[in-house]
Structure formats: C-alpha cells, structure tokens
Design a protein around this motif. Sequence first.
Motif, PDB file in Angstrom:
ATOM      1  N   PRO A 166    -122.908   5.862 -52.311  1.00 55.81           N
ATOM      2  CA  PRO A 166    -122.040   6.727 -53.557  1.00 55.81           C
ATOM      3  C   PRO A 166    -121.252   8.199 -52.579  1.00 55.81           C
ATOM      4  O   PRO A 166    -122.155   8.660 -51.881  1.00 55.81           O
ATOM      5  CB  PRO A 166    -123.203   7.137 -54.266  1.00 55.81           C
ATOM      6  CG  PRO A 166    -124.408   6.977 -53.393  1.00 55.81           C
ATOM      7  CD  PRO A 166    -124.339   6.011 -52.387  1.00 55.81           C
ATOM      8  N   GLY A 167    -120.360   7.965 -52.717  1.00 61.51           N
ATOM      9  CA  GLY A 167    -119.520   9.438 -52.377  1.00 61.51           C
ATOM     10  C   GLY A 167    -119.206   9.296 -50.931  1.00 61.51           C
ATOM     11  O   GLY A 167    -118.975  10.629 -50.444  1.00 61.51           O
ATOM     12  N   CYS A 168    -119.120   8.314 -50.111  1.00 62.54           N
ATOM     13  CA  CYS A 168    -118.977   8.470 -48.804  1.00 62.54           C
ATOM     14  C   CYS A 168    -117.396   8.140 -48.569  1.00 62.54           C
ATOM     15  O   CYS A 168    -116.533   8.025 -49.593  1.00 62.54           O
ATOM     16  CB  CYS A 168    -119.136   7.498 -48.078  1.00 62.54           C
ATOM     17  SG  CYS A 168    -118.329   5.920 -47.816  1.00 62.54           S
ATOM     18  N   LEU A 169    -116.618   8.829 -47.404  1.00 63.64           N
ATOM     19  CA  LEU A 169    -115.265   8.990 -47.129  1.00 63.64           C
ATOM     20  C   LEU A 169    -114.572   7.420 -47.326  1.00 63.64           C
ATOM     21  O   LEU A 169    -113.466   7.569 -47.986  1.00 63.64           O
ATOM     22  CB  LEU A 169    -115.282   9.295 -45.624  1.00 63.64           C
ATOM     23  CG  LEU A 169    -113.734   9.665 -44.994  1.00 63.64           C
ATOM     24  CD1 LEU A 169    -112.847  10.445 -45.803  1.00 63.64           C
ATOM     25  CD2 LEU A 169    -113.825   9.803 -43.618  1.00 63.64           C
ATOM     26  N   GLU A 170    -115.206   6.500 -47.232  1.00 63.53           N
ATOM     27  CA  GLU A 170    -114.528   5.177 -47.116  1.00 63.53           C
ATOM     28  C   GLU A 170    -114.195   5.023 -48.508  1.00 63.53           C
ATOM     29  O   GLU A 170    -113.144   4.206 -49.078  1.00 63.53           O
ATOM     30  CB  GLU A 170    -115.055   4.264 -46.538  1.00 63.53           C
ATOM     31  CG  GLU A 170    -114.283   2.792 -46.531  1.00 63.53           C
ATOM     32  CD  GLU A 170    -115.046   1.670 -45.433  1.00 63.53           C
ATOM     33  OE1 GLU A 170    -114.883   1.906 -44.150  1.00 63.53           O
ATOM     34  OE2 GLU A 170    -115.848   0.790 -45.915  1.00 63.53           O
ATOM     35  N   GLY A 171    -114.978   5.264 -49.541  1.00 61.55           N
ATOM     36  CA  GLY A 171    -114.828   5.332 -51.011  1.00 61.55           C
ATOM     37  C   GLY A 171    -113.608   5.918 -51.403  1.00 61.55           C
ATOM     38  O   GLY A 171    -113.297   5.625 -52.715  1.00 61.55           O
ATOM     39  N   VAL A 172    -113.226   6.781 -50.824  1.00 61.02           N
ATOM     40  CA  VAL A 172    -111.945   7.438 -51.521  1.00 61.02           C
ATOM     41  C   VAL A 172    -110.861   7.420 -50.309  1.00 61.02           C
ATOM     42  O   VAL A 172    -109.582   7.183 -51.004  1.00 61.02           O
ATOM     43  CB  VAL A 172    -112.339   9.188 -51.289  1.00 61.02           C
ATOM     44  CG1 VAL A 172    -111.152   9.719 -51.946  1.00 61.02           C
ATOM     45  CG2 VAL A 172    -113.596   9.373 -52.296  1.00 61.02           C
ATOM     46  N   ALA A 173    -110.745   7.221 -49.483  1.00 58.54           N
ATOM     47  CA  ALA A 173    -109.767   7.403 -48.276  1.00 58.54           C
ATOM     48  C   ALA A 173    -109.308   6.116 -47.603  1.00 58.54           C
ATOM     49  O   ALA A 173    -108.507   6.042 -47.052  1.00 58.54           O
ATOM     50  CB  ALA A 173    -110.154   8.387 -47.237  1.00 58.54           C
ATOM     51  N   SER A 174    -109.974   4.981 -47.885  1.00 60.29           N
ATOM     52  CA  SER A 174    -109.459   3.687 -47.313  1.00 60.29           C
ATOM     53  C   SER A 174    -108.332   3.077 -48.269  1.00 60.29           C
ATOM     54  O   SER A 174    -108.258   3.565 -49.174  1.00 60.29           O
ATOM     55  CB  SER A 174    -110.842   2.770 -47.203  1.00 60.29           C
ATOM     56  OG  SER A 174    -111.056   2.318 -48.547  1.00 60.29           O
ATOM     57  N   GLY A 175    -107.753   2.103 -47.683  1.00 61.54           N
ATOM     58  CA  GLY A 175    -106.787   1.578 -48.591  1.00 61.54           C
ATOM     59  C   GLY A 175    -107.063   0.852 -49.358  1.00 61.54           C
ATOM     60  O   GLY A 175    -106.474   0.816 -50.641  1.00 61.54           O
ATOM     61  N   THR A 176    -108.344   0.280 -49.476  1.00 59.65           N
ATOM     62  CA  THR A 176    -109.051  -0.729 -50.272  1.00 59.65           C
ATOM     63  C   THR A 176    -109.107   0.553 -51.475  1.00 59.65           C
ATOM     64  O   THR A 176    -109.119   0.110 -52.594  1.00 59.65           O
ATOM     65  CB  THR A 176    -110.365  -1.328 -49.755  1.00 59.65           C
ATOM     66  OG1 THR A 176    -109.954  -2.059 -48.610  1.00 59.65           O
ATOM     67  CG2 THR A 176    -110.819  -2.068 -50.970  1.00 59.65           C
ATOM     68  N   ALA A 177    -109.761   1.644 -51.259  1.00 59.38           N
ATOM     69  CA  ALA A 177    -110.361   2.396 -52.008  1.00 59.38           C
ATOM     70  C   ALA A 177    -109.049   3.193 -52.885  1.00 59.38           C
ATOM     71  O   ALA A 177    -108.912   3.363 -54.218  1.00 59.38           O
ATOM     72  CB  ALA A 177    -111.001   3.622 -51.645  1.00 59.38           C
ATOM     73  N   ILE A 178    -107.904   3.251 -52.201  1.00 57.37           N
ATOM     74  CA  ILE A 178    -106.631   3.942 -52.897  1.00 57.37           C
ATOM     75  C   ILE A 178    -106.026   2.797 -53.767  1.00 57.37           C
ATOM     76  O   ILE A 178    -105.733   3.234 -55.089  1.00 57.37           O
ATOM     77  CB  ILE A 178    -105.624   4.094 -51.735  1.00 57.37           C
ATOM     78  CG1 ILE A 178    -106.038   5.296 -51.234  1.00 57.37           C
ATOM     79  CG2 ILE A 178    -104.297   4.329 -52.399  1.00 57.37           C
ATOM     80  CD1 ILE A 178    -105.212   5.798 -49.780  1.00 57.37           C
TER      81      ILE A 178
END
Length: 316
Positions: A176-188
């Motif tokens: 929950p709430g790690c960098l990849e969850g917000v900043a990856s292409g998948t997340a975007i």
Amino acid sequence: MTRALVGVDLGGTLIRAAVATGPGTHDEPVRRPTPAAEGPIAVLHAVAAAVLEATGGRAPAGLAMGVPGPLDPGAGVVYAAPNLPGWEGLQAAGLLGAMLGCPVVLQNDANLAGFAEWTLGAGRGTRDFVFVTVSTGVGGGMVLDGELYTGAAGTAGELGHMPVDPAGPPCHQGHPGCLEGVASGTAIALRARAALAAGETSRLAAAGDSLDARDVQAAAEAGDALARRLFEDAGRALGRALGGLVNVLSPEVVAIGGGLSLAGELLLAPLRAALPEIAFAVPLARCRVVVAALGTDSGLVGATAWAARRFGSAPG
Ligand SMILES: [Zn+2]
C-alpha cells in the motif's frame, strides 16, 4: 586470439547477447525471442545459442547476464522473475555456465542499467550515484563509493518500492502506498482509467481500452487537465522519495531513465519541485538530478561492462 567477454540482457520477450569490444562498448548484438513459456531450460538454451552466435561458436572467457528479477549475484541464483515462469530459486549461473563451458555471473537488469549509466552515462566520474528507471514499473541501481551496491541479500536497489503515501494505491506486489503504485507507467494508466470511470472529463476517454501511459503523456502535452495531474502526482512522488534518498546517501548525481523519462519536464518539473519537501539543503545542493544518458541500450551496455569488470578488461 583472446576469448571474448560477453554481456547478455535477458528480457521477458527478448534476449540480446553481445561481445564486449572495450570498456562499455559492444559489437552489434544478436537478438532472439525469449521462449519464456517453455520454461527456464529452454530459455537458457536460447541464451546459449545467442551467445555462441555472437562469439562465432567459441566459448566466452566470461559472461555477465542481466535478469529481470531479484537475485543473489554471489550464488548465481534467481529468487524470482515475474515475466519468466519457473525461475524461482533457479541456479541460472551454474546451468548456463555448464552449457557454455565458461564462468557466468548474474546481476539484476536495473542494477546493470545503473552500472552502465555510472560507467559511461549520466553518472560518469562520480563515486556516489543513483539511477532510477521509470517505465511499466519503477526500479533502480546504486553505485556507492565506486562500487555497485547490492546489499546482504543481493537485492538492493529496489527504489520503486519506497513508501510515499500510506493512503496511496498498491503496486502490483500489493504494497500500500509505495512509489511504484503512483509513479509507474502502469499506475498512471490505472489511475487514468479510474478517473474516467468516476466520470471525469478528459480527452483520454477517446483512447478506449488500450489506454496506456503514452496516451496520458500525449494528452498531458496537449494540455489535458487529468493527464497533467497524473504526471504531477507521479513526479511529486518520485521527488519526495528521491529527496529521502538524497538525505540517506548524499549522491553526486541522480539519473532518471526508462520510458517515462521521455516525458521530460512533464515529469521532471514536479519531481525537482518536490525534492526539497524532504531533502536537506546541503546534500541537495551537492546533487544533480538529470535524465539518464544511455536510453534503452543501458541494460546490455551494463552487462558487457559488468563482464569486463568481473573477468578482466575487454579487448580493444
Ligand atoms: Zn511496491
């Protein structure tokens, strides 16, 4: 004639093998599809065939291979590789070495990309360097005091899973709430779909089911408010996480690579603005934050450079 040093960049869909020709340079690589679904032995046979094609049939003097997953470089064992079924606990270095009759070392692919950027890209000439790659996931590699840093388990450099927001969305590993969850292409792309599903008006609605981070980038460049906000959120999360890392490590250079770095200031402006939210002034003033220099070749450059580092200088 001296025998060749070889670097291999093993991806989930493509194998690239190349002979080192100098510090950080290599011959034209041999490319083969990765038979990932056929299991690890079939993949290693395909790697061995690509290597022998690259060397003209001679066993290399030494080989370094970048693998897309966490691994133990000392033991040559892959812990797991999400895009390579059956690789959990695989003694890949020993198996490939037996096929080719040469010593083999493994390294995580993002760590090798970071090593390449340090050797002859954005981190050249530094002693303390951080590389972050932002694409479908977020990864990285660190050179500390002039050495690639892999830590006690060999897995260090997983910069994508630093905490940024306890209320943030989970990454694909479920944090929950790690960098990849917000900043990856998948997340975007996921966040764009969620906003559209919630009724937000955006030109992204025209992208349909295939909507990905490139669509969001194009919409942001055209001034779309939702797309710009998603890049601002991603850039700010990266800036906050890297600001924390600046406090911990005080690197001379932080280089941002991967497909999303092509978005340029859309990502970098909010990233730079967010660094001082967390970073102390003195280490931040001594740190340059730049776009990586080597592009998509950095994994293979890193593998050939790592072969040279581990098995002696390449000819040329
Ligand atoms: Zn995570």
